[in-house]
Design an enzyme around this catalytic site. Sequence first.
Site, PDB file in Angstrom:
ATOM      1  N   ASP A 210       0.822  -1.202   0.000  1.00 30.57           N
ATOM      2  CA  ASP A 210       0.000   0.000   0.000  1.00 30.57           C
ATOM      3  C   ASP A 210       0.866   1.266   0.000  1.00 30.57           C
ATOM      4  O   ASP A 210       1.877   1.329   0.706  1.00 30.57           O
ATOM      5  CB  ASP A 210      -0.880  -0.010   1.262  1.00 30.57           C
ATOM      6  CG  ASP A 210      -1.882   1.114   1.282  1.00 30.57           C
ATOM      7  OD1 ASP A 210      -2.861   1.026   0.524  1.00 30.57           O
ATOM      8  OD2 ASP A 210      -1.683   2.091   2.037  1.00 30.57           O
ATOM      9  N   GLU A 261       1.740  -0.481  -4.979  1.00 27.71           N
ATOM     10  CA  GLU A 261       0.772   0.559  -5.335  1.00 27.71           C
ATOM     11  C   GLU A 261       1.570   1.845  -5.493  1.00 27.71           C
ATOM     12  O   GLU A 261       1.888   2.522  -4.516  1.00 27.71           O
ATOM     13  CB  GLU A 261      -0.294   0.729  -4.234  1.00 27.71           C
ATOM     14  CG  GLU A 261      -1.411   1.631  -4.700  1.00 27.71           C
ATOM     15  CD  GLU A 261      -2.062   2.468  -3.610  1.00 27.71           C
ATOM     16  OE1 GLU A 261      -3.112   3.057  -3.885  1.00 27.71           O
ATOM     17  OE2 GLU A 261      -1.517   2.567  -2.492  1.00 27.71           O
TER      18      GLU A 261
HETATM   19  C1  NOJ Z   1      -4.191   3.231  -0.783  1.00 28.21           C
HETATM   20  C2  NOJ Z   1      -5.374   2.330  -0.545  1.00 28.21           C
HETATM   21  O1  NOJ Z   1      -5.700   1.663  -1.738  1.00 28.21           O
HETATM   22  C3  NOJ Z   1      -6.476   3.214  -0.023  1.00 28.21           C
HETATM   23  O2  NOJ Z   1      -7.710   2.536   0.034  1.00 28.21           O
HETATM   24  C4  NOJ Z   1      -6.071   3.769   1.313  1.00 28.21           C
HETATM   25  O3  NOJ Z   1      -7.046   4.671   1.766  1.00 28.21           O
HETATM   26  C5  NOJ Z   1      -4.723   4.504   1.232  1.00 28.21           C
HETATM   27  N1  NOJ Z   1      -3.758   3.789   0.462  1.00 28.21           N
HETATM   28  C6  NOJ Z   1      -4.161   4.705   2.618  1.00 28.21           C
HETATM   29  O4  NOJ Z   1      -3.788   3.469   3.160  1.00 28.21           O
END
Ligand code: NOJ
Length: 545
Positions: A210, A261
Amino acid sequence: MSTADDSRWWRSAVIYQIYPRSFADGDGDGIGDLAGIRERLAYLSGLGVDALWLSPWYPSPMADAGYDVADHRDIDPVFGTLAEAEQLIAEAHRQGLRIIVDLVPNHCSDAHPWFQAALADPDAPERELFWFHPGRGPDGGRQPTDWVSPFGGGTWTRTTNPDGTPGDWYLHLFAPQQPDFNWDHPRVRAEFEEIIRFWLDRGVDGIRIDSAAMLAKDPTLPEVTPDGPHPFVDVDAVHGIYRSWRRIADGYPGGRALIGEVWLPDRQRFANYLRPDELHTAFNFDFLGCAWTAPALRACVDATLAAHAPVGAPATWVLSNHDVTRHVTRYGRADTTFSFAARREGIPTDLELGTRRARAAVLLSLVLPGAAYVYQGEELGLWEVEDIPHELRQDPMFLRSGGVDPGRDGCRVPLPWSGDAPPFGFSPEGATAPPWLPQPADWKDRTARAQAGDPHSMLELYRTAIALRRAEAALGDGDLTWLPAPEGVLALRRDPGLTCLVNLSGTAVPLPPHAGLLLASGPLDDDRLPPDTAVWVRSTPDDPR
Ligand code: NOJ
Protein backbone atom coordinates in the site's frame (compact mmCIF):
# COMPACT_ATOMS: atom_id res chain seq x y z
CA MET A 1 -0.75 -19.17 -18.50
CA SER A 2 0.54 -20.01 -15.07
CA THR A 3 0.77 -23.52 -13.68
CA ALA A 4 1.15 -24.61 -10.09
CA ASP A 5 4.93 -24.85 -10.38
CA ASP A 6 5.43 -21.72 -12.45
CA SER A 7 7.41 -19.32 -10.32
CA ARG A 8 6.89 -16.53 -12.88
CA TRP A 9 3.11 -16.68 -12.60
CA TRP A 10 2.92 -12.99 -11.73
CA ARG A 11 4.12 -12.02 -15.23
CA SER A 12 0.84 -13.07 -16.84
CA ALA A 13 -1.69 -13.74 -14.07
CA VAL A 14 -5.28 -12.54 -13.98
CA ILE A 15 -5.64 -11.27 -10.42
CA TYR A 16 -9.04 -10.74 -8.80
CA GLN A 17 -9.26 -8.12 -6.06
CA ILE A 18 -11.45 -9.01 -3.10
CA TYR A 19 -12.57 -6.16 -0.89
CA PRO A 20 -13.47 -8.35 2.12
CA ARG A 21 -16.14 -6.09 3.64
CA SER A 22 -18.16 -6.18 0.45
CA PHE A 23 -17.54 -9.58 -1.15
CA ALA A 24 -19.77 -12.03 0.74
CA ASP A 25 -21.11 -12.17 4.29
CA GLY A 26 -21.00 -15.63 5.84
CA ASP A 27 -22.24 -14.83 9.36
CA GLY A 28 -25.14 -12.50 8.64
CA ASP A 29 -23.90 -9.27 10.23
CA GLY A 30 -24.10 -7.34 6.94
CA ILE A 31 -20.32 -7.20 6.57
CA GLY A 32 -18.36 -9.49 4.28
CA ASP A 33 -15.96 -11.96 5.91
CA LEU A 34 -13.61 -14.88 5.37
CA ALA A 35 -16.43 -17.42 5.70
CA GLY A 36 -18.16 -15.66 2.79
CA ILE A 37 -15.00 -15.76 0.69
CA ARG A 38 -14.42 -19.45 1.43
CA GLU A 39 -17.97 -20.23 0.29
CA ARG A 40 -17.32 -18.48 -3.01
CA LEU A 41 -13.95 -19.96 -3.93
CA ALA A 42 -15.65 -22.23 -6.46
CA TYR A 43 -17.15 -19.14 -8.13
CA LEU A 44 -13.69 -17.58 -8.35
CA SER A 45 -11.99 -20.63 -9.74
CA GLY A 46 -14.92 -20.96 -12.17
CA LEU A 47 -14.28 -17.39 -13.27
CA GLY A 48 -10.82 -18.62 -14.25
CA VAL A 49 -8.65 -16.12 -12.39
CA ASP A 50 -5.19 -17.15 -11.20
CA ALA A 51 -4.87 -15.25 -7.93
CA LEU A 52 -6.87 -13.35 -5.32
CA TRP A 53 -5.64 -10.12 -3.78
CA LEU A 54 -7.43 -9.41 -0.51
CA SER A 55 -7.63 -5.84 0.75
CA PRO A 56 -6.67 -5.61 4.45
CA TRP A 57 -8.15 -8.16 6.80
CA TYR A 58 -6.21 -7.21 9.93
CA PRO A 59 -7.53 -5.96 13.29
CA SER A 60 -8.45 -2.34 12.75
CA PRO A 61 -10.72 0.37 14.15
CA MET A 62 -11.73 0.82 10.45
CA ALA A 63 -11.12 4.56 10.29
CA ASP A 64 -10.03 3.88 6.68
CA ALA A 65 -11.79 0.57 6.05
CA GLY A 66 -8.90 -1.50 7.38
CA TYR A 67 -6.03 0.51 5.85
CA ASP A 68 -5.45 1.56 9.47
CA VAL A 69 -3.87 -1.61 10.85
CA ALA A 70 -3.62 -2.20 14.61
CA ASP A 71 -2.00 -5.66 14.41
CA HIS A 72 -0.29 -6.92 11.26
CA ARG A 73 -0.24 -10.55 12.35
CA ASP A 74 -3.90 -11.26 13.03
CA ILE A 75 -7.38 -11.00 11.49
CA ASP A 76 -10.09 -8.56 12.55
CA PRO A 77 -12.91 -10.41 14.36
CA VAL A 78 -15.44 -8.90 11.95
CA PHE A 79 -13.74 -10.95 9.20
CA GLY A 80 -12.84 -14.10 11.17
CA THR A 81 -9.74 -15.58 12.76
CA LEU A 82 -6.13 -16.27 11.83
CA ALA A 83 -6.97 -19.98 11.72
CA GLU A 84 -9.68 -19.24 9.14
CA ALA A 85 -7.24 -17.18 7.09
CA GLU A 86 -4.87 -20.15 7.07
CA GLN A 87 -7.72 -22.40 5.97
CA LEU A 88 -8.65 -19.92 3.26
CA ILE A 89 -5.08 -19.93 1.93
CA ALA A 90 -5.01 -23.74 1.89
CA GLU A 91 -8.44 -24.06 0.26
CA ALA A 92 -7.62 -21.45 -2.37
CA HIS A 93 -4.43 -23.30 -3.21
CA ARG A 94 -6.38 -26.53 -3.58
CA GLN A 95 -8.61 -24.76 -6.10
CA GLY A 96 -5.61 -23.47 -8.05
CA LEU A 97 -5.93 -19.90 -6.76
CA ARG A 98 -2.94 -18.00 -5.41
CA ILE A 99 -3.32 -15.55 -2.52
CA ILE A 100 -1.95 -12.01 -2.29
CA VAL A 101 -2.21 -10.15 1.02
CA ASP A 102 -2.29 -6.38 1.40
CA LEU A 103 0.55 -4.90 3.46
CA VAL A 104 0.20 -1.33 4.76
CA PRO A 105 3.73 -0.17 5.69
CA ASN A 106 3.49 3.61 5.38
CA HIS A 107 1.32 4.01 8.45
CA CYS A 108 -0.58 2.05 11.08
CA SER A 109 -3.68 2.67 13.15
CA ASP A 110 -3.61 5.08 16.07
CA ALA A 111 -4.71 2.00 18.07
CA HIS A 112 -1.42 0.21 17.24
CA PRO A 113 0.45 -0.56 20.51
CA TRP A 114 3.56 1.32 19.36
CA PHE A 115 1.59 4.49 18.71
CA GLN A 116 -0.34 4.14 21.94
CA ALA A 117 2.98 3.87 23.82
CA ALA A 118 4.35 6.87 21.94
CA LEU A 119 1.30 8.98 22.82
CA ALA A 120 1.28 7.97 26.47
CA ASP A 121 4.82 9.17 27.18
CA PRO A 122 6.78 11.81 25.22
CA ASP A 123 9.98 10.08 26.39
CA ALA A 124 8.93 6.59 25.27
CA PRO A 125 11.33 4.95 22.79
CA GLU A 126 8.33 4.26 20.51
CA ARG A 127 8.19 8.00 19.85
CA GLU A 128 11.11 7.56 17.43
CA LEU A 129 9.15 5.03 15.38
CA PHE A 130 6.84 7.82 14.13
CA TRP A 131 7.26 11.43 13.05
CA PHE A 132 6.67 13.54 16.16
CA HIS A 133 7.75 17.15 15.73
CA PRO A 134 7.32 20.48 17.54
CA GLY A 135 4.98 22.92 15.87
CA ARG A 136 5.99 26.25 14.40
CA GLY A 137 5.47 29.65 16.00
CA PRO A 138 6.15 30.82 19.56
CA ASP A 139 3.59 28.46 21.12
CA GLY A 140 4.21 25.60 18.64
CA GLY A 141 0.64 26.05 17.50
CA ARG A 142 1.29 25.89 13.76
CA GLN A 143 1.75 22.48 12.15
CA PRO A 144 5.38 21.66 11.27
CA THR A 145 4.75 21.83 7.49
CA ASP A 146 1.95 22.86 5.18
CA TRP A 147 1.85 19.48 3.43
CA VAL A 148 -1.57 18.54 2.04
CA SER A 149 -2.99 15.05 2.57
CA PRO A 150 -4.31 12.97 -0.35
CA PHE A 151 -7.42 12.75 1.86
CA GLY A 152 -7.67 16.56 1.97
CA GLY A 153 -6.58 18.85 4.80
CA GLY A 154 -3.28 18.93 6.66
CA THR A 155 -0.97 16.04 7.51
CA TRP A 156 -0.24 16.78 11.18
CA THR A 157 -2.22 16.47 14.39
CA ARG A 158 -1.19 17.97 17.70
CA THR A 159 -0.85 15.76 20.75
CA THR A 160 -1.61 16.58 24.35
CA ASN A 161 1.08 16.02 26.97
CA PRO A 162 0.33 13.84 30.02
CA ASP A 163 0.02 17.06 32.11
CA GLY A 164 -2.70 18.35 29.77
CA THR A 165 -0.58 20.96 27.96
CA PRO A 166 -0.43 20.98 24.15
CA GLY A 167 2.44 18.81 22.91
CA ASP A 168 4.22 17.92 19.68
CA TRP A 169 2.54 17.17 16.40
CA TYR A 170 2.60 13.79 14.62
CA LEU A 171 2.61 13.14 10.90
CA HIS A 172 -0.20 11.32 9.10
CA LEU A 173 -0.17 11.59 5.33
CA PHE A 174 -3.69 10.11 5.32
CA ALA A 175 -6.27 10.38 8.14
CA PRO A 176 -5.28 11.44 11.70
CA GLN A 177 -6.03 7.84 12.75
CA GLN A 178 -3.19 6.67 10.46
CA PRO A 179 0.16 7.84 11.92
CA ASP A 180 3.13 7.48 9.54
CA PHE A 181 5.99 5.19 10.50
CA ASN A 182 9.53 6.54 10.57
CA TRP A 183 11.26 4.31 8.03
CA ASP A 184 14.67 5.72 9.01
CA HIS A 185 14.38 3.69 12.22
CA PRO A 186 15.87 0.16 12.14
CA ARG A 187 13.12 -1.19 14.40
CA VAL A 188 10.45 -0.28 11.82
CA ARG A 189 12.47 -1.99 9.10
CA ALA A 190 13.05 -5.12 11.19
CA GLU A 191 9.39 -5.30 12.20
CA PHE A 192 8.14 -5.23 8.63
CA GLU A 193 10.69 -7.78 7.50
CA GLU A 194 9.28 -10.08 10.18
CA ILE A 195 5.69 -9.33 9.16
CA ILE A 196 6.53 -10.22 5.57
CA ARG A 197 8.07 -13.50 6.70
CA PHE A 198 5.03 -14.15 8.91
CA TRP A 199 2.72 -14.14 5.87
CA LEU A 200 5.11 -15.82 3.46
CA ASP A 201 5.56 -18.59 6.05
CA ARG A 202 1.77 -19.02 5.92
CA GLY A 203 2.01 -19.71 2.22
CA VAL A 204 0.84 -16.48 0.64
CA ASP A 205 2.01 -16.05 -2.94
CA GLY A 206 2.26 -12.30 -3.10
CA ILE A 207 2.18 -9.06 -1.18
CA ARG A 208 0.46 -5.93 -2.41
CA ILE A 209 2.24 -2.91 -0.93
CA ASP A 210 0.00 0.00 0.00
CA SER A 211 1.13 3.58 -0.78
CA ALA A 212 4.47 2.10 -1.83
CA ALA A 213 6.05 5.36 -2.99
CA MET A 214 5.43 7.22 0.28
CA LEU A 215 7.37 5.34 2.98
CA ALA A 216 10.59 7.39 2.93
CA LYS A 217 10.47 11.05 3.92
CA ASP A 218 12.95 13.88 3.65
CA PRO A 219 13.86 14.19 7.36
CA THR A 220 14.45 17.94 7.01
CA LEU A 221 10.70 18.29 6.31
CA PRO A 222 10.86 20.90 3.55
CA GLU A 223 7.71 22.31 1.96
CA VAL A 224 6.44 20.88 -1.33
CA THR A 225 7.66 23.06 -4.20
CA PRO A 226 6.81 22.85 -7.90
CA ASP A 227 10.39 22.09 -8.94
CA GLY A 228 12.22 20.61 -5.96
CA PRO A 229 12.31 16.94 -5.02
CA HIS A 230 9.12 15.91 -3.24
CA PRO A 231 9.54 15.53 0.53
CA PHE A 232 7.32 12.46 0.92
CA VAL A 233 6.51 10.99 -2.48
CA ASP A 234 9.13 8.90 -4.31
CA VAL A 235 12.02 9.85 -2.03
CA ASP A 236 15.05 7.86 -3.27
CA ALA A 237 15.64 6.15 0.08
CA VAL A 238 12.49 4.08 -0.46
CA HIS A 239 14.31 1.80 -2.91
CA GLY A 240 16.58 0.37 -0.23
CA ILE A 241 13.48 -0.92 1.59
CA TYR A 242 12.27 -2.81 -1.46
CA ARG A 243 15.69 -4.27 -2.18
CA SER A 244 15.71 -5.83 1.28
CA TRP A 245 12.16 -7.15 0.82
CA ARG A 246 13.04 -8.66 -2.54
CA ARG A 247 15.86 -10.61 -0.93
CA ILE A 248 13.33 -12.01 1.55
CA ALA A 249 10.76 -12.90 -1.13
CA ASP A 250 13.43 -14.54 -3.28
CA GLY A 251 14.34 -16.78 -0.34
CA TYR A 252 10.96 -18.55 -0.57
CA PRO A 253 10.07 -21.19 -3.14
CA GLY A 254 7.36 -20.91 -5.78
CA GLY A 255 7.70 -17.29 -6.87
CA ARG A 256 6.43 -14.90 -4.17
CA ALA A 257 5.56 -11.59 -5.82
CA LEU A 258 5.86 -8.04 -4.47
CA ILE A 259 3.30 -5.74 -6.09
CA GLY A 260 3.52 -2.01 -5.53
CA GLU A 261 0.77 0.56 -5.34
CA VAL A 262 2.83 3.27 -6.99
CA TRP A 263 0.95 6.35 -8.23
CA LEU A 264 3.58 8.47 -10.01
CA PRO A 265 3.17 10.71 -13.03
CA ASP A 266 6.75 10.07 -14.21
CA ARG A 267 6.91 6.64 -15.86
CA GLN A 268 10.68 6.54 -15.61
CA ARG A 269 10.56 7.05 -11.85
CA PHE A 270 7.75 4.47 -11.70
CA ALA A 271 9.90 1.89 -13.50
CA ASN A 272 12.67 2.35 -10.94
CA TYR A 273 10.48 0.41 -8.50
CA LEU A 274 10.52 -2.54 -10.90
CA ARG A 275 14.27 -2.95 -11.25
CA PRO A 276 15.25 -6.62 -11.07
CA ASP A 277 16.19 -6.43 -7.39
CA GLU A 278 13.08 -4.48 -6.27
CA LEU A 279 9.34 -5.11 -6.79
CA HIS A 280 8.02 -7.63 -9.31
CA THR A 281 5.15 -5.54 -10.65
CA ALA A 282 3.14 -2.39 -9.90
CA PHE A 283 -0.37 -1.23 -10.72
CA ASN A 284 -0.79 0.67 -13.98
CA PHE A 285 -2.82 3.68 -12.92
CA ASP A 286 -2.14 5.51 -16.19
CA PHE A 287 -4.20 2.89 -17.99
CA LEU A 288 -6.93 3.08 -15.35
CA GLY A 289 -7.18 6.86 -15.69
CA CYS A 290 -6.83 6.95 -19.48
CA ALA A 291 -9.50 8.47 -21.73
CA TRP A 292 -11.56 6.07 -23.83
CA THR A 293 -10.08 7.18 -27.15
CA ALA A 294 -7.85 5.28 -29.54
CA PRO A 295 -4.93 7.76 -29.55
CA ALA A 296 -4.91 8.09 -25.76
CA LEU A 297 -5.07 4.35 -25.15
CA ARG A 298 -2.45 3.56 -27.75
CA ALA A 299 -0.11 6.20 -26.35
CA CYS A 300 -0.68 4.81 -22.85
CA VAL A 301 0.02 1.22 -23.91
CA ASP A 302 3.16 2.26 -25.81
CA ALA A 303 4.49 4.39 -22.98
CA THR A 304 3.74 1.62 -20.46
CA LEU A 305 5.57 -1.03 -22.46
CA ALA A 306 8.48 1.30 -23.20
CA ALA A 307 8.90 2.11 -19.49
CA HIS A 308 8.78 -1.55 -18.41
CA ALA A 309 11.08 -2.97 -21.11
CA PRO A 310 14.41 -1.64 -19.79
CA VAL A 311 13.81 -3.14 -16.33
CA GLY A 312 12.42 -6.41 -17.71
CA ALA A 313 9.22 -6.20 -15.65
CA PRO A 314 5.78 -7.14 -16.99
CA ALA A 315 3.15 -4.43 -17.31
CA THR A 316 -0.18 -4.65 -15.50
CA TRP A 317 -3.57 -3.60 -16.83
CA VAL A 318 -6.09 -2.28 -14.33
CA LEU A 319 -9.54 -0.83 -15.02
CA SER A 320 -10.95 -0.41 -11.51
CA ASN A 321 -10.20 -0.89 -7.83
CA HIS A 322 -11.62 -0.01 -4.41
CA ASP A 323 -10.39 3.60 -4.62
CA VAL A 324 -11.79 4.76 -7.96
CA THR A 325 -15.14 5.32 -9.69
CA ARG A 326 -16.21 2.04 -11.31
CA HIS A 327 -15.36 2.05 -15.01
CA VAL A 328 -18.89 1.26 -16.26
CA THR A 329 -19.73 4.69 -14.85
CA ARG A 330 -16.53 6.45 -15.96
CA TYR A 331 -16.90 5.23 -19.53
CA GLY A 332 -20.51 6.43 -19.64
CA ARG A 333 -19.52 10.05 -19.12
CA ALA A 334 -18.43 12.82 -21.46
CA ASP A 335 -15.05 12.89 -19.71
CA THR A 336 -13.92 9.27 -19.48
CA THR A 337 -10.66 9.95 -17.64
CA PHE A 338 -10.26 9.38 -13.92
CA SER A 339 -8.71 11.68 -11.38
CA PHE A 340 -9.37 12.07 -7.69
CA ALA A 341 -9.52 15.83 -8.08
CA ALA A 342 -12.36 15.70 -10.61
CA ARG A 343 -14.57 13.31 -8.66
CA ARG A 344 -17.93 14.94 -7.99
CA GLU A 345 -21.52 13.90 -7.48
CA GLY A 346 -24.17 14.28 -10.14
CA ILE A 347 -22.11 14.00 -13.36
CA PRO A 348 -24.46 12.87 -16.19
CA THR A 349 -23.75 9.22 -17.02
CA ASP A 350 -25.03 6.89 -19.76
CA LEU A 351 -24.74 3.45 -18.15
CA GLU A 352 -25.68 1.60 -21.33
CA LEU A 353 -22.81 3.26 -23.18
CA GLY A 354 -20.50 2.71 -20.22
CA THR A 355 -21.41 -0.97 -20.11
CA ARG A 356 -20.76 -1.40 -23.85
CA ARG A 357 -17.37 0.25 -23.45
CA ALA A 358 -16.55 -1.76 -20.33
CA ARG A 359 -17.19 -4.95 -22.32
CA ALA A 360 -14.80 -3.79 -25.01
CA ALA A 361 -12.29 -2.62 -22.40
CA VAL A 362 -11.94 -6.03 -20.79
CA LEU A 363 -11.10 -7.58 -24.14
CA LEU A 364 -8.43 -4.92 -24.56
CA SER A 365 -6.97 -5.29 -21.07
CA LEU A 366 -6.86 -9.10 -21.28
CA VAL A 367 -5.12 -9.09 -24.65
CA LEU A 368 -2.29 -6.76 -23.65
CA PRO A 369 1.09 -8.22 -22.62
CA GLY A 370 1.51 -8.68 -18.88
CA ALA A 371 -0.79 -9.29 -15.90
CA ALA A 372 -4.39 -8.09 -15.59
CA TYR A 373 -6.52 -7.13 -12.59
CA VAL A 374 -10.25 -7.60 -12.06
CA TYR A 375 -11.88 -5.65 -9.22
CA GLN A 376 -14.73 -7.57 -7.58
CA GLY A 377 -18.04 -6.84 -9.26
CA GLU A 378 -16.62 -5.58 -12.54
CA GLU A 379 -17.27 -9.08 -13.90
CA LEU A 380 -20.94 -8.43 -13.03
CA GLY A 381 -20.94 -5.06 -14.81
CA LEU A 382 -21.60 -3.14 -11.58
CA TRP A 383 -21.69 0.60 -11.77
CA GLU A 384 -20.71 3.22 -9.19
CA VAL A 385 -23.54 3.67 -6.67
CA GLU A 386 -23.96 7.42 -6.53
CA ASP A 387 -27.06 7.84 -4.41
CA ILE A 388 -25.78 6.49 -1.09
CA PRO A 389 -27.35 8.70 1.61
CA HIS A 390 -24.68 10.97 3.06
CA GLU A 391 -25.32 9.77 6.60
CA LEU A 392 -24.43 6.21 5.58
CA ARG A 393 -21.14 7.07 3.86
CA GLN A 394 -18.03 6.01 5.71
CA ASP A 395 -15.09 6.99 3.54
CA PRO A 396 -12.73 9.54 5.13
CA MET A 397 -12.29 11.12 1.68
CA PHE A 398 -16.00 12.05 1.77
CA LEU A 399 -15.96 13.04 5.43
CA ARG A 400 -12.74 15.11 5.26
CA SER A 401 -13.83 16.99 2.13
CA GLY A 402 -17.03 18.09 3.84
CA GLY A 403 -18.96 16.11 1.22
CA VAL A 404 -17.42 17.86 -1.81
CA ASP A 405 -15.73 14.62 -2.85
CA PRO A 406 -18.29 11.78 -2.88
CA GLY A 407 -15.47 9.47 -1.82
CA ARG A 408 -15.03 5.78 -2.49
CA ASP A 409 -18.09 4.16 -0.92
CA GLY A 410 -19.86 4.01 -4.29
CA CYS A 411 -17.44 1.38 -5.63
CA ARG A 412 -17.49 -0.58 -2.36
CA VAL A 413 -21.17 -1.52 -2.19
CA PRO A 414 -21.68 -5.20 -1.26
CA LEU A 415 -21.90 -7.56 -4.24
CA PRO A 416 -25.22 -8.90 -5.53
CA TRP A 417 -25.09 -12.70 -5.76
CA SER A 418 -28.68 -13.88 -6.23
CA GLY A 419 -32.34 -13.09 -5.73
CA ASP A 420 -34.60 -10.20 -6.71
CA ALA A 421 -34.06 -7.78 -3.86
CA PRO A 422 -31.36 -6.63 -1.44
CA PRO A 423 -29.33 -8.17 0.13
CA PHE A 424 -29.15 -10.17 -3.12
CA GLY A 425 -27.62 -13.18 -1.40
CA PHE A 426 -24.75 -11.08 -0.01
CA SER A 427 -25.81 -12.20 3.49
CA PRO A 428 -27.31 -15.58 4.34
CA GLU A 429 -31.05 -16.09 4.91
CA GLY A 430 -32.05 -14.75 8.32
CA ALA A 431 -29.22 -12.21 8.49
CA THR A 432 -29.44 -9.92 11.48
CA ALA A 433 -28.29 -6.76 9.69
CA PRO A 434 -28.62 -5.21 6.22
CA PRO A 435 -25.50 -4.87 4.01
CA TRP A 436 -23.19 -2.20 5.46
CA LEU A 437 -23.88 0.01 2.42
CA PRO A 438 -27.27 -0.13 0.63
CA GLN A 439 -27.42 -1.98 -2.72
CA PRO A 440 -29.45 -0.48 -5.58
CA ALA A 441 -32.71 -2.36 -6.27
CA ASP A 442 -31.90 -2.42 -10.00
CA TRP A 443 -28.92 -4.69 -9.42
CA LYS A 444 -31.39 -7.58 -9.66
CA ASP A 445 -30.33 -8.13 -13.28
CA ARG A 446 -26.66 -7.96 -12.32
CA THR A 447 -26.51 -10.75 -9.76
CA ALA A 448 -24.08 -13.58 -10.44
CA ARG A 449 -27.03 -15.99 -10.47
CA ALA A 450 -29.00 -13.94 -13.03
CA GLN A 451 -26.00 -13.76 -15.36
CA ALA A 452 -24.63 -17.29 -15.07
CA GLY A 453 -25.23 -19.19 -18.29
CA ASP A 454 -26.51 -16.14 -20.21
CA PRO A 455 -24.09 -15.85 -23.15
CA HIS A 456 -24.81 -12.12 -23.46
CA SER A 457 -23.99 -11.31 -19.84
CA MET A 458 -20.91 -9.52 -18.56
CA LEU A 459 -20.12 -12.50 -16.33
CA GLU A 460 -20.04 -14.94 -19.25
CA LEU A 461 -17.95 -12.49 -21.28
CA TYR A 462 -15.37 -12.44 -18.50
CA ARG A 463 -15.44 -16.22 -18.09
CA THR A 464 -15.02 -16.82 -21.81
CA ALA A 465 -12.30 -14.20 -22.22
CA ILE A 466 -10.31 -15.45 -19.21
CA ALA A 467 -10.66 -19.08 -20.38
CA LEU A 468 -9.45 -18.12 -23.86
CA ARG A 469 -6.56 -16.22 -22.34
CA ARG A 470 -5.54 -19.38 -20.49
CA ALA A 471 -5.85 -21.49 -23.61
CA GLU A 472 -4.12 -19.12 -26.06
CA ALA A 473 -0.35 -19.31 -25.97
CA ALA A 474 -0.22 -15.82 -27.50
CA LEU A 475 -1.77 -14.13 -24.47
CA GLY A 476 -0.21 -13.10 -21.18
CA ASP A 477 3.47 -12.20 -21.09
CA GLY A 478 5.22 -11.15 -24.32
CA ASP A 479 5.08 -8.47 -27.00
CA LEU A 480 2.45 -6.94 -29.22
CA THR A 481 2.45 -5.62 -32.77
CA TRP A 482 0.22 -2.72 -33.74
CA LEU A 483 -1.53 -3.18 -37.08
CA PRO A 484 -2.67 -0.49 -39.49
CA ALA A 485 -6.24 0.51 -38.65
CA PRO A 486 -8.83 3.17 -39.55
CA GLU A 487 -8.86 6.33 -37.46
CA GLY A 488 -10.28 5.71 -34.00
CA VAL A 489 -9.62 1.97 -34.14
CA LEU A 490 -7.00 -0.02 -32.25
CA ALA A 491 -5.72 -3.13 -33.99
CA LEU A 492 -3.02 -5.29 -32.49
CA ARG A 493 -1.65 -8.75 -32.89
CA ARG A 494 -0.32 -11.18 -30.31
CA ASP A 495 1.76 -14.02 -31.67
CA PRO A 496 1.08 -16.69 -32.49
CA GLY A 497 -2.00 -15.78 -34.35
CA LEU A 498 -4.43 -13.66 -32.35
CA THR A 499 -5.64 -10.26 -33.51
CA CYS A 500 -7.67 -7.80 -31.42
CA LEU A 501 -9.65 -4.90 -32.83
CA VAL A 502 -11.27 -2.24 -30.64
CA ASN A 503 -13.52 0.26 -32.35
CA LEU A 504 -13.44 3.59 -30.50
CA SER A 505 -14.72 5.54 -33.52
CA GLY A 506 -18.31 6.56 -34.12
CA THR A 507 -18.92 4.24 -37.10
CA ALA A 508 -18.80 0.51 -37.78
CA VAL A 509 -15.59 -0.75 -39.40
CA PRO A 510 -14.84 -3.95 -41.33
CA LEU A 511 -13.27 -6.86 -39.49
CA PRO A 512 -9.77 -7.70 -40.69
CA PRO A 513 -9.30 -10.86 -42.80
CA HIS A 514 -9.35 -13.66 -40.25
CA ALA A 515 -9.44 -17.40 -39.81
CA GLY A 516 -12.21 -17.42 -37.22
CA LEU A 517 -13.97 -15.27 -34.71
CA LEU A 518 -12.85 -16.08 -31.18
CA LEU A 519 -14.82 -13.58 -29.10
CA ALA A 520 -16.76 -10.35 -29.54
CA SER A 521 -17.70 -7.92 -26.78
CA GLY A 522 -21.08 -7.23 -28.42
CA PRO A 523 -23.18 -8.02 -31.47
CA LEU A 524 -21.49 -7.50 -34.85
CA ASP A 525 -23.13 -5.69 -37.72
CA ASP A 526 -22.71 -8.44 -40.37
CA ASP A 527 -18.96 -8.53 -40.80
CA ARG A 528 -18.49 -5.08 -39.34
CA LEU A 529 -17.44 -4.06 -35.86
CA PRO A 530 -19.83 -1.47 -34.34
CA PRO A 531 -18.59 1.47 -32.24
CA ASP A 532 -17.40 0.73 -28.69
CA THR A 533 -17.04 -2.96 -29.49
CA ALA A 534 -13.97 -5.19 -29.49
CA VAL A 535 -13.21 -8.50 -31.06
CA TRP A 536 -10.57 -11.23 -30.85
CA VAL A 537 -10.03 -13.13 -34.10
CA ARG A 538 -7.68 -15.84 -35.24
CA SER A 539 -5.20 -14.17 -37.60
CA THR A 540 -4.95 -15.69 -41.06
CA PRO A 541 -1.67 -17.59 -41.47
CA ASP A 542 -0.70 -15.89 -44.74
CA ASP A 543 -1.78 -12.41 -43.71
CA PRO A 544 1.12 -10.20 -42.61
CA ARG A 545 -1.15 -9.16 -39.77
C1 NOJ B 1 -4.19 3.23 -0.78
C2 NOJ B 1 -5.37 2.33 -0.55
O1 NOJ B 1 -5.70 1.66 -1.74
C3 NOJ B 1 -6.48 3.21 -0.02
O2 NOJ B 1 -7.71 2.54 0.03
C4 NOJ B 1 -6.07 3.77 1.31
O3 NOJ B 1 -7.05 4.67 1.77
C5 NOJ B 1 -4.72 4.50 1.23
N1 NOJ B 1 -3.76 3.79 0.46
C6 NOJ B 1 -4.16 4.71 2.62
O4 NOJ B 1 -3.79 3.47 3.16
